[in-house]
Design a protein around this motif. Sequence first.
Motif, PDB file in Angstrom:
ATOM      1  N   LYS A 157      -3.093 -24.844  31.151  1.00  0.00           N
ATOM      2  CA  LYS A 157      -3.472 -26.207  30.862  1.00  0.00           C
ATOM      3  C   LYS A 157      -3.914 -26.304  29.521  1.00  0.00           C
ATOM      4  O   LYS A 157      -4.897 -25.150  29.050  1.00  0.00           O
ATOM      5  N   PHE A 158      -4.136 -27.550  28.891  1.00  0.00           N
ATOM      6  CA  PHE A 158      -4.878 -27.515  27.433  1.00  0.00           C
ATOM      7  C   PHE A 158      -5.545 -28.979  27.654  1.00  0.00           C
ATOM      8  O   PHE A 158      -5.467 -29.769  28.422  1.00  0.00           O
ATOM      9  N   GLY A 203     -14.367 -30.541  29.601  1.00  0.00           N
ATOM     10  CA  GLY A 203     -15.525 -30.478  30.468  1.00  0.00           C
ATOM     11  C   GLY A 203     -15.358 -29.017  31.129  1.00  0.00           C
ATOM     12  O   GLY A 203     -16.372 -28.484  31.692  1.00  0.00           O
ATOM     13  N   ALA A 204     -14.282 -28.322  30.927  1.00  0.00           N
ATOM     14  CA  ALA A 204     -13.915 -27.071  31.869  1.00  0.00           C
ATOM     15  C   ALA A 204     -14.529 -25.962  31.364  1.00  0.00           C
ATOM     16  O   ALA A 204     -15.117 -25.100  32.303  1.00  0.00           O
ATOM     17  N   VAL A 205     -15.116 -25.742  30.194  1.00  0.00           N
ATOM     18  CA  VAL A 205     -15.596 -24.577  29.836  1.00  0.00           C
ATOM     19  C   VAL A 205     -16.915 -24.591  30.469  1.00  0.00           C
ATOM     20  O   VAL A 205     -17.673 -23.229  30.733  1.00  0.00           O
ATOM     21  N   THR A 229      -8.569 -24.427  26.850  1.00  0.00           N
ATOM     22  CA  THR A 229      -7.423 -23.947  27.757  1.00  0.00           C
ATOM     23  C   THR A 229      -7.772 -23.473  29.017  1.00  0.00           C
ATOM     24  O   THR A 229      -8.849 -22.482  29.051  1.00  0.00           O
ATOM     25  N   VAL A 230      -7.132 -23.550  29.982  1.00  0.00           N
ATOM     26  CA  VAL A 230      -7.284 -23.005  31.433  1.00  0.00           C
ATOM     27  C   VAL A 230      -5.976 -22.447  31.792  1.00  0.00           C
ATOM     28  O   VAL A 230      -4.854 -23.209  31.814  1.00  0.00           O
ATOM     29  N   GLU A 231      -6.061 -21.111  32.258  1.00  0.00           N
ATOM     30  CA  GLU A 231      -4.941 -20.330  32.508  1.00  0.00           C
ATOM     31  C   GLU A 231      -5.325 -19.986  33.972  1.00  0.00           C
ATOM     32  O   GLU A 231      -6.091 -19.566  34.513  1.00  0.00           O
TER      33      GLU A 231
END
Length: 396
Positions: free
Chosen positions: A157-158, A162-164, A210-212
């Motif tokens: 996902k890109f 806030g994911a970091v 990016t979340v993998e």
Amino acid sequence: MSPVSSRAAETTAVTADPIATVLPGLLPEIARTASDRDRDRVLPRAELDLLAGAGLLAVTVPVEYGGHGLGIGSAAGLIAALAAVDPSLAQIPQSHFTFLDALARLAPPGLAEEVFGRVAGGARLANAQSERGGATAVDDATSVVRTARGLRLSGKKFYCTGAVIADLLAVRALGPDGGRVLVYLPAETEGVSILDDWDAVGQRTTASGTVEFDDVPVEPEQVVAFDELFERPSTYGARAQLLHAAVDAGLASGALAAGAEAAQRARPWFEAGVERAVDDPLLLASAGELELTVRAARALLDAAVRAIETAEVAGEPPELVAEASLAKVAAGRAARHAGEALFDFGGTRAAAAASNLSRYWRDARTHTLHDPERWKLAHLGRWALAGTRPPAHGNI
């Protein structure tokens, strides 16, 4: 009465609104460091900790799970106030509150208790929705599949706002039985990798990236049916758009204030025949036009809050939810206009890199790329001329 309106009725006026009582004391410190954080791309960890510690990220969490149980107006008020001083920071709770709303509508009691409880304790929720490779922004390749080892999540996902610096993720994926699902899981789950690779011209510190997901183990109770949100008209999409509008309306207010401050330091144009730039009649007229634009955006934001709250009390009739799209278009225009006009107010010196006044326009231009306004105008036109209801999806 819908589950959402039932919750609203049960929790109205249960707790004092910390947006009014607590947030004003925190804003000066957040504002003091906002420009430096943008310039140096320093993620707002300390600022989010401050907000979470004050209970501000739990304003919409139901009282029974330890939150304040307040409505969407409180979340919008928080975001608009933050956006006036730091639009990047304001974008992070937009996603947080949107996926808490999805949780409230979809989750079984166990998952609701787990996620809401953690948020009430200070945890932050981020989204993992969009992908770069799909034909459109709503096409997913990320999927949950059944294996001999149980459910597994894989994909990439890109634009994951806030994911970091999140504690929890809400991941949109293809479900094991078809349709789209949301998976709520801790960010530290084995197989999850979060990359700090966001490099946009604006909103530099939204902690996006990016979340993998590499064969991530998922429990069945962590999965909810995302498509159920759109089986009938509801305020889910309107709420999400309202919070986007709050970012833009707050940003516009902040840019107007920055422009007014810059004008105090500017030199007047010699043809004006005045000693101060703020007495230039042409500049005053421009400032009046911008003030009107910003006030109109804030008024439409308030009207959208009332429409959504009315819709939820009345069982979510679809004719009310388009108000949020109207607010989104007006707020986006105001943000871009204010971000540009402040340079006219301050003159050439306002373009100096040291002032970093460009952050308002950069943030406005970047954020308003969310959910194209041209489609909102088309839906609003059909609504105005033919009474055609807007579509039931998360972008209207």
